[in-house]
Scaffold this active site. Sequence first.
Site, PDB file in Angstrom:
ATOM      1  N   LYS A  13       0.846  -1.223   0.000  1.00 58.18           N
ATOM      2  CA  LYS A  13       0.000   0.000   0.000  1.00 58.18           C
ATOM      3  C   LYS A  13       0.871   1.259   0.000  1.00 58.18           C
ATOM      4  O   LYS A  13       0.655   2.182  -0.781  1.00 58.18           O
ATOM      5  CB  LYS A  13      -0.932   0.027   1.232  1.00 58.18           C
ATOM      6  CG  LYS A  13      -1.861  -1.168   1.343  1.00 58.18           C
ATOM      7  CD  LYS A  13      -2.764  -1.086   2.550  1.00 58.18           C
ATOM      8  CE  LYS A  13      -2.070  -1.096   3.905  1.00 58.18           C
ATOM      9  NZ  LYS A  13      -1.372  -2.361   4.228  1.00 58.18           N
ATOM     10  N   ARG A  88      -9.639   0.959   8.721  1.00 60.00           N
ATOM     11  CA  ARG A  88      -9.231  -0.411   9.042  1.00 60.00           C
ATOM     12  C   ARG A  88     -10.307  -1.160   9.810  1.00 60.00           C
ATOM     13  O   ARG A  88     -10.124  -2.326  10.146  1.00 60.00           O
ATOM     14  CB  ARG A  88      -7.978  -0.360   9.916  1.00 60.00           C
ATOM     15  CG  ARG A  88      -6.700  -0.667   9.172  1.00 60.00           C
ATOM     16  CD  ARG A  88      -5.578  -0.361  10.128  1.00 60.00           C
ATOM     17  NE  ARG A  88      -4.454  -1.205   9.980  1.00 60.00           N
ATOM     18  CZ  ARG A  88      -3.330  -0.822   9.369  1.00 60.00           C
ATOM     19  NH1 ARG A  88      -3.249   0.345   8.807  1.00 60.00           N
ATOM     20  NH2 ARG A  88      -2.306  -1.630   9.329  1.00 60.00           N
ATOM     21  N   ARG A 127      12.047  -6.414   5.408  1.00 58.75           N
ATOM     22  CA  ARG A 127      12.001  -4.957   5.235  1.00 58.75           C
ATOM     23  C   ARG A 127      12.918  -4.268   6.248  1.00 58.75           C
ATOM     24  O   ARG A 127      12.999  -4.642   7.405  1.00 58.75           O
ATOM     25  CB  ARG A 127      10.569  -4.458   5.439  1.00 58.75           C
ATOM     26  CG  ARG A 127      10.521  -2.926   5.511  1.00 58.75           C
ATOM     27  CD  ARG A 127       9.144  -2.367   5.376  1.00 58.75           C
ATOM     28  NE  ARG A 127       8.236  -2.829   6.413  1.00 58.75           N
ATOM     29  CZ  ARG A 127       6.947  -2.521   6.417  1.00 58.75           C
ATOM     30  NH1 ARG A 127       6.429  -1.795   5.464  1.00 58.75           N
ATOM     31  NH2 ARG A 127       6.179  -2.968   7.388  1.00 58.75           N
ATOM     32  N   ARG A 160      11.618  -2.282  11.491  1.00 58.08           N
ATOM     33  CA  ARG A 160      10.471  -1.731  12.226  1.00 58.08           C
ATOM     34  C   ARG A 160      10.158  -2.632  13.409  1.00 58.08           C
ATOM     35  O   ARG A 160      10.191  -3.855  13.268  1.00 58.08           O
ATOM     36  CB  ARG A 160       9.255  -1.664  11.277  1.00 58.08           C
ATOM     37  CG  ARG A 160       8.786  -0.247  11.009  1.00 58.08           C
ATOM     38  CD  ARG A 160       7.752  -0.195   9.923  1.00 58.08           C
ATOM     39  NE  ARG A 160       6.471  -0.778  10.291  1.00 58.08           N
ATOM     40  CZ  ARG A 160       5.373  -0.665   9.551  1.00 58.08           C
ATOM     41  NH1 ARG A 160       5.390  -0.001   8.421  1.00 58.08           N
ATOM     42  NH2 ARG A 160       4.246  -1.218   9.935  1.00 58.08           N
TER      43      ARG A 160
HETATM   44  P1  AP5 Z   1       4.835  -1.569   1.863  1.00 60.69           P
HETATM   45  O1  AP5 Z   1       4.572  -0.777   0.653  1.00 60.69           O
HETATM   46  O2  AP5 Z   1       5.456  -0.899   3.035  1.00 60.69           O
HETATM   47  O3  AP5 Z   1       3.496  -2.337   2.300  1.00 60.69           O
HETATM   48  P2  AP5 Z   1       2.285  -1.836   3.169  1.00 60.69           P
HETATM   49  O4  AP5 Z   1       1.073  -2.529   2.644  1.00 60.69           O
HETATM   50  O5  AP5 Z   1       2.253  -0.345   3.222  1.00 60.69           O
HETATM   51  O6  AP5 Z   1       2.717  -2.480   4.555  1.00 60.69           O
HETATM   52  P3  AP5 Z   1       2.826  -1.901   6.025  1.00 60.69           P
HETATM   53  O7  AP5 Z   1       3.534  -2.965   6.818  1.00 60.69           O
HETATM   54  O8  AP5 Z   1       3.443  -0.550   6.054  1.00 60.69           O
HETATM   55  O9  AP5 Z   1       1.328  -1.831   6.374  1.00 60.69           O
HETATM   56  P4  AP5 Z   1       0.639  -2.035   7.717  1.00 60.69           P
HETATM   57  O10 AP5 Z   1      -0.759  -1.912   7.287  1.00 60.69           O
HETATM   58  O11 AP5 Z   1       0.961  -3.235   8.512  1.00 60.69           O
HETATM   59  O12 AP5 Z   1       1.308  -0.915   8.614  1.00 60.69           O
HETATM   60  P5  AP5 Z   1       0.876   0.552   8.969  1.00 60.69           P
HETATM   61  O13 AP5 Z   1       2.100   1.355   8.968  1.00 60.69           O
HETATM   62  O14 AP5 Z   1      -0.302   1.009   8.174  1.00 60.69           O
HETATM   63  O15 AP5 Z   1       5.730  -2.828   1.435  1.00 60.69           O
HETATM   64  C1  AP5 Z   1       6.190  -3.777   2.383  1.00 60.69           C
HETATM   65  C2  AP5 Z   1       7.533  -4.378   1.904  1.00 60.69           C
HETATM   66  O16 AP5 Z   1       7.329  -5.061   0.659  1.00 60.69           O
HETATM   67  C3  AP5 Z   1       8.624  -3.318   1.619  1.00 60.69           C
HETATM   68  O17 AP5 Z   1       9.875  -3.823   1.968  1.00 60.69           O
HETATM   69  C4  AP5 Z   1       8.538  -3.091   0.096  1.00 60.69           C
HETATM   70  O18 AP5 Z   1       9.740  -2.691  -0.470  1.00 60.69           O
HETATM   71  C5  AP5 Z   1       8.129  -4.483  -0.384  1.00 60.69           C
HETATM   72  N1  AP5 Z   1       7.291  -4.420  -1.586  1.00 60.69           N
HETATM   73  C6  AP5 Z   1       6.262  -3.563  -1.851  1.00 60.69           C
HETATM   74  N2  AP5 Z   1       5.715  -3.832  -3.064  1.00 60.69           N
HETATM   75  C7  AP5 Z   1       6.413  -4.898  -3.565  1.00 60.69           C
HETATM   76  C8  AP5 Z   1       6.321  -5.649  -4.784  1.00 60.69           C
HETATM   77  N3  AP5 Z   1       5.386  -5.381  -5.717  1.00 60.69           N
HETATM   78  N4  AP5 Z   1       7.188  -6.679  -4.955  1.00 60.69           N
HETATM   79  C9  AP5 Z   1       8.124  -6.981  -4.016  1.00 60.69           C
HETATM   80  N5  AP5 Z   1       8.274  -6.294  -2.842  1.00 60.69           N
HETATM   81  C10 AP5 Z   1       7.417  -5.269  -2.622  1.00 60.69           C
HETATM   82  O19 AP5 Z   1       0.335   0.358  10.469  1.00 60.69           O
HETATM   83  C11 AP5 Z   1       1.195   0.041  11.538  1.00 60.69           C
HETATM   84  C12 AP5 Z   1       0.402  -0.023  12.829  1.00 60.69           C
HETATM   85  O20 AP5 Z   1      -0.178   1.264  13.115  1.00 60.69           O
HETATM   86  C13 AP5 Z   1      -0.798  -0.976  12.832  1.00 60.69           C
HETATM   87  O21 AP5 Z   1      -0.419  -2.308  13.150  1.00 60.69           O
HETATM   88  C14 AP5 Z   1      -1.682  -0.353  13.922  1.00 60.69           C
HETATM   89  O22 AP5 Z   1      -1.199  -0.637  15.219  1.00 60.69           O
HETATM   90  C15 AP5 Z   1      -1.480   1.142  13.680  1.00 60.69           C
HETATM   91  N6  AP5 Z   1      -2.466   1.699  12.737  1.00 60.69           N
HETATM   92  C16 AP5 Z   1      -2.199   2.248  11.515  1.00 60.69           C
HETATM   93  N7  AP5 Z   1      -3.336   2.658  10.930  1.00 60.69           N
HETATM   94  C17 AP5 Z   1      -4.345   2.365  11.776  1.00 60.69           C
HETATM   95  C18 AP5 Z   1      -5.746   2.522  11.712  1.00 60.69           C
HETATM   96  N8  AP5 Z   1      -6.366   3.069  10.648  1.00 60.69           N
HETATM   97  N9  AP5 Z   1      -6.494   2.101  12.778  1.00 60.69           N
HETATM   98  C19 AP5 Z   1      -5.897   1.560  13.863  1.00 60.69           C
HETATM   99  N10 AP5 Z   1      -4.573   1.374  13.982  1.00 60.69           N
HETATM  100  C20 AP5 Z   1      -3.798   1.767  12.942  1.00 60.69           C
END
Ligand code: AP5
Length: 217
Positions: A13, A88, A127, A160
Amino acid sequence: MRLILLGAPGVGKGTQAKLIQKQFHIPQISTGDMLREAVRKETVLGRKAKSYMEKGELVPDELIIDLIRERLASKDCQNGFILDGFPRTIPQAEALDRLLKELNLELDGVVEIKVEQEKIIQRLSNRRVCQRCGADYNLITNPPPSDLICPICGGKIVQRPDDNEATISNRLEVYERQTKPLRDYYSQQGKLKTVNGDANVEAVYQAILEALREDGK
Ligand code: AP5
């Protein structure tokens, strides 16, 4: 364009939101990035959110909704935005609908990115990110320099805290339980498109653009 990127942790994402941001000149709104910044700065929100994030649990809806309400009212969101990691939960989606109605705005689309669990675990456990500028590295596809100093900003490259095996597994369970129901929610609104995220970054990006074009956006 007002867009939601939906999908499990690690489907890409954030990676795709950055490409859309660059091409369409609309901001990426990542609640994860906003929360991590709050934790780093030890704000009131950051202190409340930290323990949930470390366990891979969701931060309570009311904290997130307040954060988004403030962010969407900013001037740079007037021409559109990409929501990455929000909503979410169903209450978050309902709050977003109310908020958009208040602002007299409409969502153009919701794109779900899908990747198999095994691949997700591989991506997340490999990552690495720059602590200072957030640049993304991956031990397999885009290895960081051996001194772990970010070539872009000189910051330290780290794993992370929620990218360890146990927390990744909990994040995936939390996604299944609390976020997956949003697929039906947006499908019933006729807004959901699904793309395959198991392809190279550029191919996934093209698939997203194609899905949006099909919608006439
Ligand atoms: P990346 O692009 O970072 O993937 P992502 O889907 O953004 O993954 P995240 O881990 O950042 O999402 P998340 O939803 O767990 O975390 P968030 O920060 O929102 O890619 C991941 C890896 O894959 C990278 O190394 C990249 O290079 C690689 N990659 C990407 N595309 C690729 C491809 N096509 N091929 C190969 N490799 C590829 O949330 C973190 C925490 O915050 C949550 O757990 C929660 O506690 C809190 N939080 C955040 N938002 C909310 C909410 N709305 N409500 C409640 N709690 C929340």
